[in-house]
Design a protein around this motif. Structure first.
Motif, PDB file in Angstrom:
ATOM      1  N   PRO A 309     -14.660   9.522   7.990  1.00  0.00           N
ATOM      2  CA  PRO A 309     -14.526   9.445   9.452  1.00  0.00           C
ATOM      3  C   PRO A 309     -14.159   8.044   9.917  1.00  0.00           C
ATOM      4  O   PRO A 309     -14.671   7.044   9.425  1.00  0.00           O
ATOM      5  N   ALA A 310     -13.252   7.988  10.868  1.00  0.00           N
ATOM      6  CA  ALA A 310     -12.862   6.709  11.449  1.00  0.00           C
ATOM      7  C   ALA A 310     -14.063   6.047  12.104  1.00  0.00           C
ATOM      8  O   ALA A 310     -14.938   6.711  12.668  1.00  0.00           O
ATOM      9  N   GLY A 311     -14.100   4.722  12.029  1.00  0.00           N
ATOM     10  CA  GLY A 311     -15.206   3.973  12.610  1.00  0.00           C
ATOM     11  C   GLY A 311     -16.261   3.568  11.615  1.00  0.00           C
ATOM     12  O   GLY A 311     -17.230   2.908  11.976  1.00  0.00           O
ATOM     13  N   LEU A 312     -16.074   3.962  10.333  1.00  0.00           N
ATOM     14  CA  LEU A 312     -17.014   3.563   9.292  1.00  0.00           C
ATOM     15  C   LEU A 312     -16.406   2.462   8.430  1.00  0.00           C
ATOM     16  O   LEU A 312     -15.198   2.228   8.432  1.00  0.00           O
ATOM     17  N   MET A 313     -17.255   1.802   7.669  1.00  0.00           N
ATOM     18  CA  MET A 313     -16.825   0.784   6.715  1.00  0.00           C
ATOM     19  C   MET A 313     -17.452   1.095   5.370  1.00  0.00           C
ATOM     20  O   MET A 313     -18.641   1.402   5.286  1.00  0.00           O
ATOM     21  N   ILE A 314     -16.643   1.039   4.300  1.00  0.00           N
ATOM     22  CA  ILE A 314     -17.136   1.345   2.964  1.00  0.00           C
ATOM     23  C   ILE A 314     -16.876   0.166   2.031  1.00  0.00           C
ATOM     24  O   ILE A 314     -15.825  -0.455   2.072  1.00  0.00           O
ATOM     25  N   ASP A 315     -17.869  -0.125   1.226  1.00  0.00           N
ATOM     26  CA  ASP A 315     -17.728  -1.111   0.157  1.00  0.00           C
ATOM     27  C   ASP A 315     -17.224  -0.345  -1.056  1.00  0.00           C
ATOM     28  O   ASP A 315     -17.956   0.452  -1.652  1.00  0.00           O
ATOM     29  N   ALA A 316     -15.962  -0.545  -1.414  1.00  0.00           N
ATOM     30  CA  ALA A 316     -15.351   0.292  -2.447  1.00  0.00           C
ATOM     31  C   ALA A 316     -14.195  -0.427  -3.121  1.00  0.00           C
ATOM     32  O   ALA A 316     -13.732  -1.480  -2.657  1.00  0.00           O
ATOM     33  N   GLU A 317     -13.760   0.172  -4.221  1.00  0.00           N
ATOM     34  CA  GLU A 317     -12.575  -0.302  -4.929  1.00  0.00           C
ATOM     35  C   GLU A 317     -11.403   0.629  -4.645  1.00  0.00           C
ATOM     36  O   GLU A 317     -11.560   1.841  -4.592  1.00  0.00           O
ATOM     37  N   LEU A 318     -10.213   0.041  -4.462  1.00  0.00           N
ATOM     38  CA  LEU A 318      -8.978   0.800  -4.302  1.00  0.00           C
ATOM     39  C   LEU A 318      -8.002   0.389  -5.387  1.00  0.00           C
ATOM     40  O   LEU A 318      -7.945  -0.771  -5.795  1.00  0.00           O
ATOM     41  N   MET A 319      -7.224   1.374  -5.872  1.00  0.00           N
ATOM     42  CA  MET A 319      -6.145   1.119  -6.824  1.00  0.00           C
ATOM     43  C   MET A 319      -4.828   1.469  -6.152  1.00  0.00           C
ATOM     44  O   MET A 319      -4.628   2.600  -5.713  1.00  0.00           O
ATOM     45  N   ALA A 320      -3.916   0.491  -6.068  1.00  0.00           N
ATOM     46  CA  ALA A 320      -2.665   0.669  -5.335  1.00  0.00           C
ATOM     47  C   ALA A 320      -1.617   1.353  -6.190  1.00  0.00           C
ATOM     48  O   ALA A 320      -1.577   1.199  -7.418  1.00  0.00           O
ATOM     49  N   TYR A 321      -0.746   2.111  -5.538  1.00  0.00           N
ATOM     50  CA  TYR A 321       0.434   2.671  -6.178  1.00  0.00           C
ATOM     51  C   TYR A 321       1.544   1.629  -6.181  1.00  0.00           C
ATOM     52  O   TYR A 321       1.524   0.678  -5.398  1.00  0.00           O
ATOM     53  N   GLY A 322       2.532   1.832  -7.050  1.00  0.00           N
ATOM     54  CA  GLY A 322       3.675   0.928  -7.101  1.00  0.00           C
ATOM     55  C   GLY A 322       4.639   1.207  -5.965  1.00  0.00           C
ATOM     56  O   GLY A 322       4.505   2.163  -5.213  1.00  0.00           O
ATOM     57  N   GLY A 323       5.655   0.362  -5.854  1.00  0.00           N
ATOM     58  CA  GLY A 323       6.668   0.562  -4.827  1.00  0.00           C
ATOM     59  C   GLY A 323       6.571  -0.479  -3.735  1.00  0.00           C
ATOM     60  O   GLY A 323       5.604  -1.235  -3.633  1.00  0.00           O
ATOM     61  N   ALA A 324       7.624  -0.510  -2.923  1.00  0.00           N
ATOM     62  CA  ALA A 324       7.684  -1.487  -1.844  1.00  0.00           C
ATOM     63  C   ALA A 324       6.508  -1.304  -0.894  1.00  0.00           C
ATOM     64  O   ALA A 324       6.197  -0.209  -0.482  1.00  0.00           O
ATOM     65  N   GLY A 325       5.885  -2.406  -0.553  1.00  0.00           N
ATOM     66  CA  GLY A 325       4.777  -2.360   0.394  1.00  0.00           C
ATOM     67  C   GLY A 325       3.426  -2.049  -0.221  1.00  0.00           C
ATOM     68  O   GLY A 325       2.420  -2.587   0.192  1.00  0.00           O
ATOM     69  N   GLN A 326       3.409  -1.154  -1.216  1.00  0.00           N
ATOM     70  CA  GLN A 326       2.172  -0.761  -1.903  1.00  0.00           C
ATOM     71  C   GLN A 326       1.060  -0.406  -0.913  1.00  0.00           C
ATOM     72  O   GLN A 326      -0.073  -0.859  -1.019  1.00  0.00           O
ATOM     73  N   LEU A 327       1.390   0.447   0.047  1.00  0.00           N
ATOM     74  CA  LEU A 327       0.372   0.850   1.002  1.00  0.00           C
ATOM     75  C   LEU A 327      -0.510   1.956   0.456  1.00  0.00           C
ATOM     76  O   LEU A 327      -1.722   1.962   0.685  1.00  0.00           O
ATOM     77  N   ARG A 328       0.081   2.926  -0.252  1.00  0.00           N
ATOM     78  CA  ARG A 328      -0.716   4.047  -0.727  1.00  0.00           C
ATOM     79  C   ARG A 328      -1.624   3.595  -1.863  1.00  0.00           C
ATOM     80  O   ARG A 328      -1.247   2.782  -2.710  1.00  0.00           O
ATOM     81  N   ALA A 329      -2.848   4.131  -1.867  1.00  0.00           N
ATOM     82  CA  ALA A 329      -3.832   3.752  -2.877  1.00  0.00           C
ATOM     83  C   ALA A 329      -4.725   4.945  -3.176  1.00  0.00           C
ATOM     84  O   ALA A 329      -4.734   5.945  -2.451  1.00  0.00           O
ATOM     85  N   ASP A 330      -5.466   4.837  -4.276  1.00  0.00           N
ATOM     86  CA  ASP A 330      -6.497   5.804  -4.633  1.00  0.00           C
ATOM     87  C   ASP A 330      -7.858   5.166  -4.429  1.00  0.00           C
ATOM     88  O   ASP A 330      -8.040   3.966  -4.694  1.00  0.00           O
ATOM     89  N   LEU A 331      -8.805   5.964  -3.967  1.00  0.00           N
ATOM     90  CA  LEU A 331     -10.166   5.477  -3.778  1.00  0.00           C
ATOM     91  C   LEU A 331     -10.902   5.507  -5.098  1.00  0.00           C
ATOM     92  O   LEU A 331     -10.951   6.533  -5.777  1.00  0.00           O
ATOM     93  N   GLY A 332     -11.470   4.368  -5.480  1.00  0.00           N
ATOM     94  CA  GLY A 332     -12.231   4.273  -6.718  1.00  0.00           C
ATOM     95  C   GLY A 332     -13.728   4.314  -6.444  1.00  0.00           C
ATOM     96  O   GLY A 332     -14.203   5.037  -5.571  1.00  0.00           O
ATOM     97  N   GLU A 333     -14.463   3.507  -7.167  1.00  0.00           N
ATOM     98  CA  GLU A 333     -15.916   3.520  -7.045  1.00  0.00           C
ATOM     99  C   GLU A 333     -16.361   2.983  -5.691  1.00  0.00           C
ATOM    100  O   GLU A 333     -15.799   2.023  -5.168  1.00  0.00           O
ATOM    101  N   GLN A 334     -17.372   3.640  -5.109  1.00  0.00           N
ATOM    102  CA  GLN A 334     -17.976   3.177  -3.862  1.00  0.00           C
ATOM    103  C   GLN A 334     -19.351   2.594  -4.155  1.00  0.00           C
ATOM    104  O   GLN A 334     -20.071   3.085  -5.014  1.00  0.00           O
ATOM    105  N   PHE A 335     -19.696   1.543  -3.422  1.00  0.00           N
ATOM    106  CA  PHE A 335     -20.946   0.840  -3.638  1.00  0.00           C
ATOM    107  C   PHE A 335     -21.796   0.953  -2.373  1.00  0.00           C
ATOM    108  O   PHE A 335     -21.671   0.145  -1.459  1.00  0.00           O
ATOM    109  N   GLY A 336     -22.617   1.985  -2.319  1.00  0.00           N
ATOM    110  CA  GLY A 336     -23.467   2.176  -1.154  1.00  0.00           C
ATOM    111  C   GLY A 336     -22.864   3.118  -0.143  1.00  0.00           C
ATOM    112  O   GLY A 336     -21.726   3.575  -0.264  1.00  0.00           O
TER     113      GLY A 336
END
Length: 449
Positions: A309-336
């Protein structure tokens, strides 16, 4: 981050609902009446027993760090109405849903999630892959065959565009949608779904109202550019080549490396093409300043399971996809567990938004829009429609047509009250589509989707 004891708002809970009927049904269960044994823990778990039509109550548990859901009801929706009701109860009634010890039936499911997460995290590179993907030579041959089919499809599409130009744009209106749909089907056969989608958009333009010839010419030029880029992809710089492969429809795994940050969840919304529902989740790294896009997919009629949900903040790891800009990512481990955003992301002026979109277009000419945050802007209505104007009145961005039909535009006007606000959204050649807003009087995130 001190995440554990913070509860979500009702709006954030209802943003998880897969459809309107689930939202209404969940709202009815957001009171203490049907619930017993409800509780929560500092690790992000919420549980409770909901009285139903049978003799045994439904066992419902939510892991807010996912979020993930488990309910003994027969519903196939995620989250079901019981999970939504439980979260609404948790959000609004601290007396009924107190911090307590996790019961055995809930702890069993939570332990299973922890075990699976540990196994996933400990798996070495390549483990869990199929034998087919483990054979690099077989994978190379398959990639070559697919590339050959895409090249044949792109060549055929070039001929189709040449016929259109030769016969004149008026011929597109006379030919109707059927010919374009046939061409799109050929692109699907060529395993180029990105091209297929663009061809279908071309077919819909002649019936889109006044000015369609100009729009058809513009989109045809972009499709032609994508065709030519694919046919010469080996000669392109790698970032641009990666963007071309993505636009064609070739997928690649997230490359990493993992980036850990406190990620602000700025917006979440769904789009559908009638067959697939795509969920878009925009994140902004508080420390890194990076913006990232998470995508998840669901079959027709079913919402994607990932929800933040919008308005939250998560302590987490993201892994980016290749390509120009590299905006798209996958959500990895979350901490809390997620916690509410305390402040909006830093923003800029409308001129800064124009510069950012222009720079992004140099890297990816097929980009429809770019995520930007505007600060100190005021929504105003002029002769040419709604705009977001800088407070000094020197510059403004038009509101995109897609946003004019959303109730969020009026929410934005109400939040502003004629004063400056911070707005996050997507800016492109069609205008600015606002997705979230903040004001000095309303520091919490106001979703506009």
């Amino acid at each position: 981050m001190n995440q554990q004891g913070v509860r979500w708002t009702a709006e954030q809970v209802l943003a998880l609902a897969p459809d309107d009927s689930s939202r209404r049904a969940g709202s009815k269960l957001g009171a203490a009446g049907p619930w017993s044994g409800a509780g929560s823990s500092g690790s992000g778990a919420v549980w409770g027993l909901c009285r139903g039509s049978g003799s045994k109550p439904y066992q419902t548990i939510v892991d807010t760090t996912g979020p993930a859901y488990k309910c003994s009801c027969p519903s196939r929706k995620f989250p079901c109405k019981h999970a939504l009701g439980l979260l609404l109860l948790w959000a609004g009634d601290e007396e009924t849903v107190r911090d307590s010890e996790v019961p055995d039936w809930a702890d069993e499911w939570l332990a299973g999630r922890r075990k699976r997460a540990a196994e996933t995290g400990e798996r070495g590179p390549g483990e869990g892959q199929s034998a087919r993907t483990a054979d690099p030579e077989a994978a190379r041959r398959r990639a070559e065959r697919r590339a050959g089919r895409i090249t044949a499809g792109a060549t055929e599409l070039e001929q189709r565009l040449a016929d259109l130009m030769r016969g004149g744009l008026a011929s597109a209106e006379q030919a109707g949608y059927g010919l374009w749909e046939e061409t799109a089907a050929r692109m699907v056969d060529a395993q180029a779904p990105g091209l297929a989608g663009r061809v279908r958009e071309l077919g819909a333009i002649p019936g889109s109202g006044p000015g369609w010839p100009v729009r058809l010419l513009e989109e045809s030029a972009l499709v032609h550019l994508l065709d030519r880029a694919w046919l010469d992809v080996q000669r392109l710089p790698e970032p641009l080549a990666a963007a071309v492969r993505t636009r064609i429809g070739l997928t690649a795994p997230a490359e990493g490396p993992a980036v850990r940050d406190d990620w602000l969840v700025l917006a979440q919304y769904d789009t559908t093409d009638g067959k697939i529902t795509t969920r878009h989740i925009w994140l902004h790294g508080r420390e890194t300043g990076r913006t990232a896009l998470l995508l998840s997919f669901g079959a027709a009629g079913r919402a994607p399971q990932m929800a933040l949900p919008a308005g939250l903040m998560i302590d987490a790891e993201l892994m980016a996809y290749g390509g120009a800009g590299q905006l798209r990512a996958d959500l990895g481990e979350q901490f809390g567990a997620p916690v509410p955003i305390k402040a909006p992301p830093p923003g800029g002026s409308t001129a800064d938004a124009l510069a950012a979109y222009g720079a992004a277009l140099r890297e990816d000419p097929w980009l429809d829009s770019w995520p930007v945050t505007l600060s100190g802007v005021i929504p105003v209505q002029g002769h040419d429609g709604w705009q977001l104007a800088d407070a000094d009145g020197r510059s403004a961005l038009p509101v995109a047509p897609v946003a004019l039909s959303r109730p969020g535009l009026w929410k934005l006007v109400a939040v502003s009250g004629g004063g400056p606000v911070t707005v996050f959204g997507e800016f492109g050649h069609r205008g600015f589509a606002p997705l979230a807003a903040w004001s000095d009087e309303t520091p919490e995130t106001v979703t506009l989707t």
